[in-house]
Design a protein around this motif. Structure first.
Motif, PDB file in Angstrom:
ATOM      1  N   LYS A 164      51.618  15.133   9.861  1.00 33.66           N
ATOM      2  CA  LYS A 164      51.430  15.033  11.315  1.00 33.66           C
ATOM      3  C   LYS A 164      50.685  13.749  11.653  1.00 33.66           C
ATOM      4  N   VAL A 165      51.397  12.815  12.267  1.00 36.01           N
ATOM      5  CA  VAL A 165      50.830  11.532  12.673  1.00 36.01           C
ATOM      6  C   VAL A 165      51.388  11.205  14.053  1.00 36.01           C
ATOM      7  N   PRO A 166      50.526  10.880  15.024  1.00 35.45           N
ATOM      8  CA  PRO A 166      51.050  10.506  16.345  1.00 35.45           C
ATOM      9  C   PRO A 166      51.937   9.259  16.236  1.00 35.45           C
ATOM     10  N   HIS A 167      53.058   9.298  16.903  1.00 36.20           N
ATOM     11  CA  HIS A 167      53.970   8.144  16.868  1.00 36.20           C
ATOM     12  C   HIS A 167      54.754   8.019  18.172  1.00 36.20           C
ATOM     13  N   MET A 168      54.073   8.273  19.262  1.00 35.58           N
ATOM     14  CA  MET A 168      54.703   8.190  20.572  1.00 35.58           C
ATOM     15  C   MET A 168      55.291   6.788  20.802  1.00 35.58           C
ATOM     16  N   GLY A 169      56.521   6.748  21.253  1.00 31.98           N
ATOM     17  CA  GLY A 169      57.179   5.486  21.538  1.00 31.98           C
ATOM     18  C   GLY A 169      57.978   4.913  20.379  1.00 31.98           C
ATOM     19  N   HIS A 170      57.815   5.471  19.184  1.00 30.82           N
ATOM     20  CA  HIS A 170      58.581   4.977  18.038  1.00 30.82           C
ATOM     21  C   HIS A 170      59.968   5.614  18.027  1.00 30.82           C
ATOM     22  N   PRO A 171      60.978   4.886  17.635  1.00 27.52           N
ATOM     23  CA  PRO A 171      62.284   5.515  17.408  1.00 27.52           C
ATOM     24  C   PRO A 171      62.221   6.339  16.133  1.00 27.52           C
ATOM     25  N   ASP A 172      63.146   7.276  15.958  1.00 27.55           N
ATOM     26  CA  ASP A 172      63.155   8.092  14.739  1.00 27.55           C
ATOM     27  C   ASP A 172      63.318   7.216  13.503  1.00 27.55           C
ATOM     28  N   LEU A 173      64.317   6.354  13.524  1.00 27.30           N
ATOM     29  CA  LEU A 173      64.566   5.440  12.413  1.00 27.30           C
ATOM     30  C   LEU A 173      63.773   4.171  12.670  1.00 27.30           C
ATOM     31  N   TRP A 174      62.742   3.948  11.851  1.00 25.12           N
ATOM     32  CA  TRP A 174      61.824   2.834  12.084  1.00 25.12           C
ATOM     33  C   TRP A 174      62.235   1.645  11.226  1.00 25.12           C
ATOM     34  N   THR A 175      63.252   0.950  11.674  1.00 25.64           N
ATOM     35  CA  THR A 175      63.703  -0.280  11.009  1.00 25.64           C
ATOM     36  C   THR A 175      64.007  -1.307  12.087  1.00 25.64           C
ATOM     37  N   PHE A 176      63.431  -2.449  11.954  1.00 20.45           N
ATOM     38  CA  PHE A 176      63.662  -3.534  12.890  1.00 20.45           C
ATOM     39  C   PHE A 176      63.916  -4.805  12.099  1.00 20.45           C
ATOM     40  N   PRO A 177      64.745  -5.688  12.636  1.00 23.61           N
ATOM     41  CA  PRO A 177      64.956  -6.966  11.947  1.00 23.61           C
ATOM     42  C   PRO A 177      63.757  -7.885  12.162  1.00 23.61           C
ATOM     43  N   PRO A 178      63.586  -8.860  11.287  1.00 25.63           N
ATOM     44  CA  PRO A 178      62.509  -9.833  11.501  1.00 25.63           C
ATOM     45  C   PRO A 178      62.783 -10.683  12.737  1.00 25.63           C
ATOM     46  N   VAL A 179      61.717 -11.125  13.382  1.00 27.22           N
ATOM     47  CA  VAL A 179      61.831 -11.997  14.546  1.00 27.22           C
ATOM     48  C   VAL A 179      60.925 -13.206  14.352  1.00 27.22           C
ATOM     49  N   VAL A 180      61.317 -14.317  14.948  1.00 30.28           N
ATOM     50  CA  VAL A 180      60.448 -15.494  14.974  1.00 30.28           C
ATOM     51  C   VAL A 180      59.616 -15.379  16.243  1.00 30.28           C
ATOM     52  N   HIS A 181      58.323 -15.334  16.068  1.00 29.43           N
ATOM     53  CA  HIS A 181      57.399 -15.165  17.191  1.00 29.43           C
ATOM     54  C   HIS A 181      56.772 -16.520  17.507  1.00 29.43           C
ATOM     55  N   SER A 182      56.771 -16.861  18.783  1.00 29.53           N
ATOM     56  CA  SER A 182      56.243 -18.151  19.209  1.00 29.53           C
ATOM     57  C   SER A 182      55.081 -17.941  20.167  1.00 29.53           C
ATOM     58  N   TRP A 183      53.995 -18.678  19.949  1.00 29.98           N
ATOM     59  CA  TRP A 183      52.823 -18.591  20.814  1.00 29.98           C
ATOM     60  C   TRP A 183      52.751 -19.802  21.724  1.00 29.98           C
ATOM     61  N   ASN A 184      52.371 -19.569  22.979  1.00 30.90           N
ATOM     62  CA  ASN A 184      52.194 -20.645  23.938  1.00 30.90           C
ATOM     63  C   ASN A 184      50.765 -20.566  24.452  1.00 30.90           C
ATOM     64  N   HIS A 185      49.980 -21.596  24.199  1.00 34.60           N
ATOM     65  CA  HIS A 185      48.591 -21.618  24.655  1.00 34.60           C
ATOM     66  C   HIS A 185      48.554 -22.240  26.045  1.00 34.60           C
ATOM     67  N   GLY A 186      48.180 -21.426  27.029  1.00 32.58           N
ATOM     68  CA  GLY A 186      48.101 -21.903  28.404  1.00 32.58           C
ATOM     69  C   GLY A 186      46.877 -22.775  28.622  1.00 32.58           C
ATOM     70  N   GLY A 187      46.871 -23.520  29.687  1.00 29.10           N
ATOM     71  CA  GLY A 187      45.758 -24.406  30.019  1.00 29.10           C
ATOM     72  C   GLY A 187      44.472 -23.669  30.324  1.00 29.10           C
ATOM     73  N   ASP A 188      44.575 -22.346  30.610  1.00 31.62           N
ATOM     74  CA  ASP A 188      43.362 -21.591  30.938  1.00 31.62           C
ATOM     75  C   ASP A 188      42.704 -20.982  29.707  1.00 31.62           C
ATOM     76  N   GLY A 189      43.199 -21.325  28.514  1.00 31.94           N
ATOM     77  CA  GLY A 189      42.610 -20.811  27.281  1.00 31.94           C
ATOM     78  C   GLY A 189      43.212 -19.508  26.806  1.00 31.94           C
ATOM     79  N   THR A 190      44.135 -18.916  27.599  1.00 26.46           N
ATOM     80  CA  THR A 190      44.765 -17.670  27.178  1.00 26.46           C
ATOM     81  C   THR A 190      45.953 -17.964  26.290  1.00 26.46           C
ATOM     82  N   THR A 191      46.341 -16.989  25.515  1.00 29.54           N
ATOM     83  CA  THR A 191      47.505 -17.112  24.661  1.00 29.54           C
ATOM     84  C   THR A 191      48.582 -16.198  25.217  1.00 29.54           C
TER      85      THR A 191
END
Length: 195
Positions: A164-191
């Protein structure tokens, strides 16, 4: 002095292993490492646990980002001799891998200590980058436990998971392809994520 020792180690071994066990002796001792090794054996040692041995063996096969991804997600616990656990029944543990999957250990198995057994524990993601990607503030990420059906590592399914482990929002089959994640640093110091 500390940096020269690490540089010397990187020059000699070509990598610096990190696998949830303190490297520095003082921290190792302060966190109970010496006592765990004394009580339970080499599995708890920085240089002697299965992940350390597997990383030491696998790191020499890395020559590309694809190779690094494969090694970061590596778990061949039924076939890799370094995943063996002679005291366990069955005689291996899916925890003895770079990307652990304790859910695959039989609930009715026998293990000399809890960490090796059937429990809600293991790799749920991986994040890697390269020199080229890091210069662009990018990395590759994947969300899901590792799987390779040809090697006996099925994809994770919540409907087949018996703990028993909470997993709200997860699909039953937990497999996802890899993604390239890109960060953009705004002028206000936020990411901000721009993907």
């Amino acid at each position: 002095m500390l940096f020269s020792l690490r540089t010397e180690q990187l020059t000699k071994e070509s990598y610096f292993g990190s696998y949830n066990i303190p490297y520095f002796k003082k921290m190792f001792d302060l966190t109970g490492g010496t006592e765990r090794v004394r009580s339970f054996g080499a599995w708890f040692g920085y240089d002697t646990n299965p992940r350390a041995l597997i990383i030491r063996e696998q790191q020499s096969t890395i020559s590309s980002l694809r190779d690094m991804y494969r090694v970061a997600r590596y778990n061949d616990y039924k076939h890799d001799v370094l995943s063996r656990c002679p005291e366990c029944r069955p005689p291996y543990s899916a925890c003895n891998a770079i990307a652990a999957r304790n859910d695959l250990n039989p609930a009715d198995g026998w293990y000399p200590f809890r960490a090796l057994g059937h429990r809600s524990h293991g790799a749920t993601d991986a994040k890697i980058t390269s020199y080229k990607l890091h210069k662009q503030l990018k990395f590759i990420a994947v969300s899901s436990p590792p799987h390779n059906t040809s090697r006996g590592l099925p994809p994770f399914r919540w409907s087949k998971f018996d703990l028993k482990v909470p997993h709200m929002g997860h699909p039953d089959l937990w497999t996802f392809p890899p993604v390239v994640h890109s960060w953009n640093h705004g002028g206000d110091g936020t990411t901000n994520d721009d993907d």
